[in-house]
Design a protein around this motif. Sequence first.
Motif, mmCIF file in Angstrom:
data_model
loop_
_atom_site.group_PDB
_atom_site.id
_atom_site.type_symbol
_atom_site.label_atom_id
_atom_site.label_comp_id
_atom_site.label_asym_id
_atom_site.label_seq_id
_atom_site.Cartn_x
_atom_site.Cartn_y
_atom_site.Cartn_z
ATOM 1 N N GLY A 248 0.783 -1.222 0.000
ATOM 2 C CA GLY A 248 0.000 0.000 0.000
ATOM 3 C C GLY A 248 0.818 1.276 0.000
ATOM 4 O O GLY A 248 0.257 2.373 0.061
ATOM 5 N N ALA A 249 2.138 1.187 -0.055
ATOM 6 C CA ALA A 249 2.987 2.379 -0.052
ATOM 7 C C ALA A 249 2.955 3.055 -1.422
ATOM 8 O O ALA A 249 2.688 2.423 -2.444
ATOM 9 C CB ALA A 249 4.421 2.002 0.312
ATOM 10 N N ASP A 250 3.242 4.357 -1.428
ATOM 11 C CA ASP A 250 3.270 5.131 -2.668
ATOM 12 C C ASP A 250 4.703 5.556 -2.952
ATOM 13 O O ASP A 250 5.270 6.389 -2.252
ATOM 14 C CB ASP A 250 2.367 6.364 -2.531
ATOM 15 C CG ASP A 250 2.180 7.091 -3.861
ATOM 16 O OD1 ASP A 250 2.895 6.766 -4.825
ATOM 17 O OD2 ASP A 250 1.305 7.986 -3.925
ATOM 18 N N LEU A 251 5.300 4.963 -3.994
ATOM 19 C CA LEU A 251 6.667 5.288 -4.372
ATOM 20 C C LEU A 251 6.728 6.094 -5.667
ATOM 21 O O LEU A 251 7.811 6.282 -6.226
ATOM 22 C CB LEU A 251 7.503 4.013 -4.528
ATOM 23 C CG LEU A 251 7.831 3.259 -3.245
ATOM 24 C CD1 LEU A 251 6.782 2.193 -2.971
ATOM 25 C CD2 LEU A 251 9.201 2.618 -3.307
ATOM 26 N N THR A 252 5.604 6.556 -6.163
ATOM 27 C CA THR A 252 5.619 7.328 -7.400
ATOM 28 C C THR A 252 6.427 8.602 -7.193
ATOM 29 O O THR A 252 6.280 9.291 -6.192
ATOM 30 C CB THR A 252 4.199 7.691 -7.845
ATOM 31 O OG1 THR A 252 3.528 8.401 -6.793
ATOM 32 C CG2 THR A 252 3.387 6.460 -8.189
ATOM 33 N N GLY A 253 7.290 8.883 -8.131
ATOM 34 C CA GLY A 253 8.109 10.079 -8.026
ATOM 35 C C GLY A 253 9.300 9.946 -7.119
ATOM 36 O O GLY A 253 10.063 10.904 -6.954
ATOM 37 N N SER A 254 9.503 8.788 -6.490
ATOM 38 C CA SER A 254 10.659 8.624 -5.606
ATOM 39 C C SER A 254 11.939 8.730 -6.429
ATOM 40 O O SER A 254 12.004 8.322 -7.578
ATOM 41 C CB SER A 254 10.596 7.286 -4.867
ATOM 42 O OG SER A 254 10.493 6.214 -5.780
ATOM 43 N N LEU A 255 12.962 9.286 -5.809
ATOM 44 C CA LEU A 255 14.220 9.554 -6.497
ATOM 45 C C LEU A 255 15.167 8.357 -6.441
ATOM 46 O O LEU A 255 15.368 7.762 -5.383
ATOM 47 C CB LEU A 255 14.915 10.754 -5.858
ATOM 48 C CG LEU A 255 14.372 12.134 -6.206
ATOM 49 C CD1 LEU A 255 14.649 13.102 -5.066
ATOM 50 C CD2 LEU A 255 15.025 12.636 -7.486
ATOM 51 N N PHE A 256 15.732 8.040 -7.591
ATOM 52 C CA PHE A 256 16.827 7.082 -7.712
ATOM 53 C C PHE A 256 16.441 5.674 -7.257
ATOM 54 O O PHE A 256 17.305 4.892 -6.831
ATOM 55 C CB PHE A 256 18.062 7.571 -6.949
ATOM 56 C CG PHE A 256 18.454 8.981 -7.302
ATOM 57 C CD1 PHE A 256 18.582 9.362 -8.629
ATOM 58 C CD2 PHE A 256 18.678 9.939 -6.319
ATOM 59 C CE1 PHE A 256 18.934 10.667 -8.977
ATOM 60 C CE2 PHE A 256 19.029 11.238 -6.637
ATOM 61 C CZ PHE A 256 19.152 11.605 -7.967
ATOM 62 N N LEU A 257 15.178 5.340 -7.341
ATOM 63 C CA LEU A 257 14.727 3.985 -7.046
ATOM 64 C C LEU A 257 15.194 3.046 -8.157
ATOM 65 O O LEU A 257 15.258 3.438 -9.325
ATOM 66 C CB LEU A 257 13.200 3.951 -6.944
ATOM 67 C CG LEU A 257 12.550 2.621 -6.563
ATOM 68 C CD1 LEU A 257 12.855 2.274 -5.120
ATOM 69 C CD2 LEU A 257 11.031 2.699 -6.778
ATOM 70 N N THR A 258 15.506 1.796 -7.813
ATOM 71 C CA THR A 258 15.902 0.808 -8.812
ATOM 72 C C THR A 258 14.971 -0.401 -8.751
ATOM 73 O O THR A 258 14.345 -0.657 -7.725
ATOM 74 C CB THR A 258 17.347 0.320 -8.588
ATOM 75 O OG1 THR A 258 17.410 -0.451 -7.376
ATOM 76 C CG2 THR A 258 18.316 1.495 -8.499
ATOM 77 N N GLN A 259 14.923 -1.134 -9.839
ATOM 78 C CA GLN A 259 14.102 -2.337 -9.869
ATOM 79 C C GLN A 259 14.605 -3.352 -8.861
ATOM 80 O O GLN A 259 13.824 -4.096 -8.270
ATOM 81 C CB GLN A 259 14.116 -2.946 -11.276
ATOM 82 C CG GLN A 259 13.177 -4.125 -11.468
ATOM 83 C CD GLN A 259 11.707 -3.733 -11.377
ATOM 84 O OE1 GLN A 259 11.261 -2.824 -12.070
ATOM 85 N NE2 GLN A 259 10.948 -4.422 -10.530
ATOM 86 N N ALA A 260 15.917 -3.394 -8.642
ATOM 87 C CA ALA A 260 16.474 -4.336 -7.664
ATOM 88 C C ALA A 260 15.936 -4.053 -6.266
ATOM 89 O O ALA A 260 15.635 -4.981 -5.506
ATOM 90 C CB ALA A 260 17.998 -4.252 -7.669
ATOM 91 N N GLN A 261 15.809 -2.787 -5.903
ATOM 92 C CA GLN A 261 15.257 -2.439 -4.592
ATOM 93 C C GLN A 261 13.807 -2.897 -4.475
ATOM 94 O O GLN A 261 13.395 -3.438 -3.447
ATOM 95 C CB GLN A 261 15.342 -0.926 -4.356
ATOM 96 C CG GLN A 261 16.741 -0.407 -4.096
ATOM 97 C CD GLN A 261 16.782 1.110 -4.076
ATOM 98 O OE1 GLN A 261 16.372 1.771 -5.027
ATOM 99 N NE2 GLN A 261 17.273 1.676 -2.992
ATOM 100 N N VAL A 262 13.054 -2.684 -5.538
ATOM 101 C CA VAL A 262 11.645 -3.096 -5.546
ATOM 102 C C VAL A 262 11.542 -4.612 -5.438
ATOM 103 O O VAL A 262 10.737 -5.149 -4.665
ATOM 104 C CB VAL A 262 10.952 -2.594 -6.828
ATOM 105 C CG1 VAL A 262 9.549 -3.183 -6.957
ATOM 106 C CG2 VAL A 262 10.879 -1.067 -6.829
ATOM 107 N N ASN A 263 12.362 -5.315 -6.185
ATOM 108 C CA ASN A 263 12.317 -6.779 -6.178
ATOM 109 C C ASN A 263 12.659 -7.357 -4.813
ATOM 110 O O ASN A 263 12.178 -8.430 -4.439
ATOM 111 C CB ASN A 263 13.299 -7.343 -7.207
ATOM 112 C CG ASN A 263 12.883 -7.059 -8.636
ATOM 113 O OD1 ASN A 263 11.774 -6.605 -8.888
ATOM 114 N ND2 ASN A 263 13.775 -7.308 -9.571
ATOM 115 N N ALA A 264 13.505 -6.659 -4.062
ATOM 116 C CA ALA A 264 13.948 -7.164 -2.764
ATOM 117 C C ALA A 264 12.924 -6.924 -1.665
ATOM 118 O O ALA A 264 13.003 -7.520 -0.597
ATOM 119 C CB ALA A 264 15.272 -6.512 -2.372
#
Length: 319
Positions: A248-264
């Motif tokens: 339920g978190a909102d990460l839209t517009g977050s800076l320097f996010l990577t797919q690896a962080q999301v996957n983890a």
Amino acid sequence: MSHEPGVPADGGRRTAPRPDAGLRADCARCFALCCVALPFAASAGFALDKAAGRPCPNLREDFGCGIHARLRQEGFSGCTVFDCFGAGQKVSQVTFGGRDWRREPDTAPRMFAVFPVVRQLHELMWYLADALGRPRARPLHRELRRALEDVDRLTRGSAGELAELDVAAVRRDVDELLLRASERVRAAVPGRRRNHRRADLAGARLRGADLRGADLRGACLIAADLGGADLRTADLIGADLRDADLGGADLTGSLFLTQAQVNAARGDARTRLPAGFARPAHWPSSPRRGPEGTGHDGPGRKDRSGRGRRGNRRGASSS
């Protein structure tokens, strides 16, 4: 999550196409470098020990993975969260001109040594491309574009040049520029912006927290409870999100996010991701229901030491 007055409607997110061509992994054009060049230790993320330069026992002769469809079930969840940012195909097809280490074994030592270097450079290029897409960082776009071109030029050097490259120095120069871009973008967020740079927030209860514009650079958020948190325009460069609850978190517009962080991390159907990011297959397709009926799993789980560590396979941690 509704838009609030005084907060940029786009959360400071990119409004122009990203100049990130070639920064996404293309395994079909790579000689399985992440499965050979990098070491990993037996842990929750890896079922066995493997030394650097030694092929994973699951690697097939055609450079494919023999257990790709069931990596998590076989104890290799660490493989599912790794991202080379396109360095694998760059080293395979550009640096070594399509010569693979199996047919030409003499290339192996140099190829395996160069891969981690190019991966770090590609990761920096990902961040620079992100900053270039931010309208509020426009006063820095010329510097950002020049830095992106300079780093890209470095990735196209010879194997010998790459092996001698001082990557730490390159990272320091780029990181200073990225920090300036971050500060410009986050300055548009009203109110007090939290500073958690390099903070130890493992297992922290941050459910529903207002983290808009927060500085979370290099923060340890392992198993943190971020359910329903507002992370729009937060700087997440190098933040460790392994096993963090993003339901339920909102990460839209977050800076320097990577797919690896999301996957983890652990998310659900209500987690909002920036455009262009893939929703991990292991995330449930419906909101999770916690023991208190909150729609999540409840408080973040405790850190499991060493989970998912694989030498250089963890996301970069810029200062």
